[in-house]
Design an enzyme around this catalytic site. Structure first.
Site, PDB file in Angstrom:
ATOM      1  N   ASN A  14       0.839  -1.205   0.000  1.00  0.00           N
ATOM      2  CA  ASN A  14       0.000   0.000   0.000  1.00  0.00           C
ATOM      3  C   ASN A  14       0.868   1.247   0.000  1.00  0.00           C
ATOM      4  O   ASN A  14       2.027   1.200   0.425  1.00  0.00           O
ATOM      5  CB  ASN A  14      -0.852   0.079   1.286  1.00  0.00           C
ATOM      6  N   THR A 225       1.092 -11.793  20.769  1.00  0.00           N
ATOM      7  CA  THR A 225       1.678 -10.551  21.271  1.00  0.00           C
ATOM      8  C   THR A 225       0.638  -9.827  22.132  1.00  0.00           C
ATOM      9  O   THR A 225      -0.530  -9.709  21.751  1.00  0.00           O
ATOM     10  CB  THR A 225       2.182  -9.658  20.112  1.00  0.00           C
ATOM     11  N   LEU A 226       1.110  -9.357  23.303  1.00  0.00           N
ATOM     12  CA  LEU A 226       0.202  -8.785  24.298  1.00  0.00           C
ATOM     13  C   LEU A 226       0.572  -7.335  24.630  1.00  0.00           C
ATOM     14  O   LEU A 226       0.359  -6.867  25.748  1.00  0.00           O
ATOM     15  CB  LEU A 226       0.245  -9.627  25.582  1.00  0.00           C
ATOM     16  N   GLY A 227       1.146  -6.610  23.661  1.00  0.00           N
ATOM     17  CA  GLY A 227       1.525  -5.217  23.890  1.00  0.00           C
ATOM     18  C   GLY A 227       2.548  -5.121  25.017  1.00  0.00           C
ATOM     19  O   GLY A 227       3.542  -5.859  25.049  1.00  0.00           O
ATOM     20  N   GLY A 230       4.104  -8.173  26.842  1.00  0.00           N
ATOM     21  CA  GLY A 230       5.073  -9.089  26.229  1.00  0.00           C
ATOM     22  C   GLY A 230       4.454 -10.029  25.214  1.00  0.00           C
ATOM     23  O   GLY A 230       3.377  -9.766  24.672  1.00  0.00           O
ATOM     24  N   ALA A 255       2.857  -0.536  11.907  1.00  0.00           N
ATOM     25  CA  ALA A 255       3.858  -1.502  11.409  1.00  0.00           C
ATOM     26  C   ALA A 255       4.713  -2.127  12.505  1.00  0.00           C
ATOM     27  O   ALA A 255       5.667  -2.847  12.192  1.00  0.00           O
ATOM     28  CB  ALA A 255       4.752  -0.910  10.320  1.00  0.00           C
ATOM     29  N   ALA A 256       4.390  -1.882  13.777  1.00  0.00           N
ATOM     30  CA  ALA A 256       5.165  -2.550  14.841  1.00  0.00           C
ATOM     31  C   ALA A 256       5.004  -4.068  14.711  1.00  0.00           C
ATOM     32  O   ALA A 256       5.973  -4.823  14.826  1.00  0.00           O
ATOM     33  CB  ALA A 256       4.713  -2.073  16.209  1.00  0.00           C
ATOM     34  N   GLY A 257       3.774  -4.502  14.445  1.00  0.00           N
ATOM     35  CA  GLY A 257       3.527  -5.943  14.274  1.00  0.00           C
ATOM     36  C   GLY A 257       4.246  -6.488  13.046  1.00  0.00           C
ATOM     37  O   GLY A 257       4.715  -7.630  13.037  1.00  0.00           O
ATOM     38  N   ASP A 258       4.358  -5.661  12.009  1.00  0.00           N
ATOM     39  CA  ASP A 258       5.050  -6.090  10.788  1.00  0.00           C
ATOM     40  C   ASP A 258       6.557  -6.198  11.039  1.00  0.00           C
ATOM     41  O   ASP A 258       7.212  -7.123  10.547  1.00  0.00           O
ATOM     42  CB  ASP A 258       4.778  -5.103   9.646  1.00  0.00           C
ATOM     43  N   GLY A 293       5.459   6.592  10.314  1.00  0.00           N
ATOM     44  CA  GLY A 293       5.422   5.905   9.020  1.00  0.00           C
ATOM     45  C   GLY A 293       5.793   4.448   9.165  1.00  0.00           C
ATOM     46  O   GLY A 293       6.563   4.079  10.053  1.00  0.00           O
ATOM     47  N   SER A 297      10.131   3.476   9.468  1.00  0.00           N
ATOM     48  CA  SER A 297      10.441   3.210  10.881  1.00  0.00           C
ATOM     49  C   SER A 297      11.101   1.847  11.103  1.00  0.00           C
ATOM     50  O   SER A 297      11.504   1.532  12.228  1.00  0.00           O
ATOM     51  CB  SER A 297       9.143   3.267  11.701  1.00  0.00           C
TER      52      SER A 297
END
Ligand code: RIB
Length: 307
Positions: A14, A225-227, A230, A255-258, A293, A297
């Site tokens: 995207n 993942t639990l923020g 942890g 995009a943290a998960g990516d 972004g 990032s």
């Protein structure tokens, strides 16, 4: 230095249009203020770039429009050293676009017009069969059609190649067993784990219940993942571990998960032990929230190793 592990990412690309403001407007509300930026994004592309920067030799299988945004995107991936030869240019559909609003705490709200992403077909994946068969890991998400992801998982498993599924965005209903039974590693967040299992995941105890349900389907490794709490890790061999999160001041969580999934794929493909791979992915995700972004990032291997 050992050669880079070959990772094939099948997924979306995207262009992100981002407004960072104090808060995200409520329905019907207009907020004036904030700053605007565009950045390359899409869960598939973010994971491909995250894996390339983390040390993977990445091939990206995707579909973009035959338009300016698609050309810019493909050019950017090539500059990352990603093999772009299996990215199709769709003559009829536009490149995917995401409208992203980010608030002062870094939380976001995202709306995606998928465009060409939802025309990525099983035939497109079959064109990538040689790359998939020789990969160390295949990585998929849910921003492209399920039948396409299913075909990628079939081709990978026929050749004994492990499949990492990041089930994002959260599916509206549980995924078919025919897909899940071909997944080796699944990495849902709380919302995704809840949708996949019907168990409301809010903490370690409920993550464990959800993980048991996913393991029972034949998935070998579950990472919920639990923020800030942890990552809860469970394997078919009986491991049950909570890997702590890192404390960070977030500018933008997009995009943290990516970043996590791309780094996890590389670390596992390199043969790191699961808990070390999860710690590596945790660092990549923490580093990624410091900048605005999606792809701007994503951290380099050096930054992850130093963190
Ligand atoms: O995971 C973040 C991504 O979700 C953004 O880059 C946006 O494009 C959407 O796909």
């Amino acid at each position: 230095m050992a050669s880079k592990p070959k990772i094939v990412v099948v997924g979306s690309s995207n262009t992100d249009m981002i407004i960072k403001a104090d808060r995200i407007p409520a329905p019907g509300e207009t907020i004036v203020g904030g700053t605007f930026a565009t950045a390359p994004g899409g869960k598939g592309a973010n994971q491909a770039v995250a894996a390339a920067r983390a040390g993977g030799d990445v091939t990206f299988v995707a579909r973009v429009g035959d338009d300016m945004l698609g050309a810019q995107a493909v050019d950017g991936y090539a500059k990352e050293g990603i093999d772009v030869s299996l990215i199709q240019r769709d003559p009829k559909l536009a490149t995917g676009v995401a409208l992203i609003m980010v608030d002062a705490t870094g939380d976001n709200s995202i709306s995606v017009a998928s465009g060409a992403n939802f025309a990525l077909t099983p035939a497109d994946v079959e064109r990538a069969a040689d790359a998939i068969k020789s990969a160390k890991m295949v990585v998929c998400q849910l921003e492209t059609p399920l039948e396409t992801i299913q075909r990628a998982a079939e081709l990978a498993r026929e050749s004994g190649v492990p499949v990492l599924l990041d089930p994002a965005p959260a599916p509206s209903e549980p995924l078919p067993n025919s897909l899940l039974e071909r997944v080796s590693i699944i990495k849902p967040n709380e919302t995704e784990a809840s949708r996949l299992t019907g168990i409301e995941v809010v903490d370690e105890a409920t993550a464990k219940l959800a993980a048991e349900k996913l393991l029972a389907l034949g998935i070998e490794t579950v990472v919920v993942t639990l923020g800030a709490a942890g990552s809860f890790v469970a394997t078919k061999d009986g491991a049950r571990v909570l890997v702590p999160a890192l404390r960070v001041d977030a500018v933008d969580a997009t995009a943290a998960g990516d970043a996590y999934s791309g780094a996890l794929a590389v670390a596992l493909a390199e043969g790191k032990a699961l808990s070390d791979a999860v710690a590596f992915a945790t660092k990549a995700a923490a580093l990624s929230v410091r900048k605005l972004g999606a792809q701007p990032s994503l951290p380099s291997r050096e930054e992850i190793d130093r963190a």
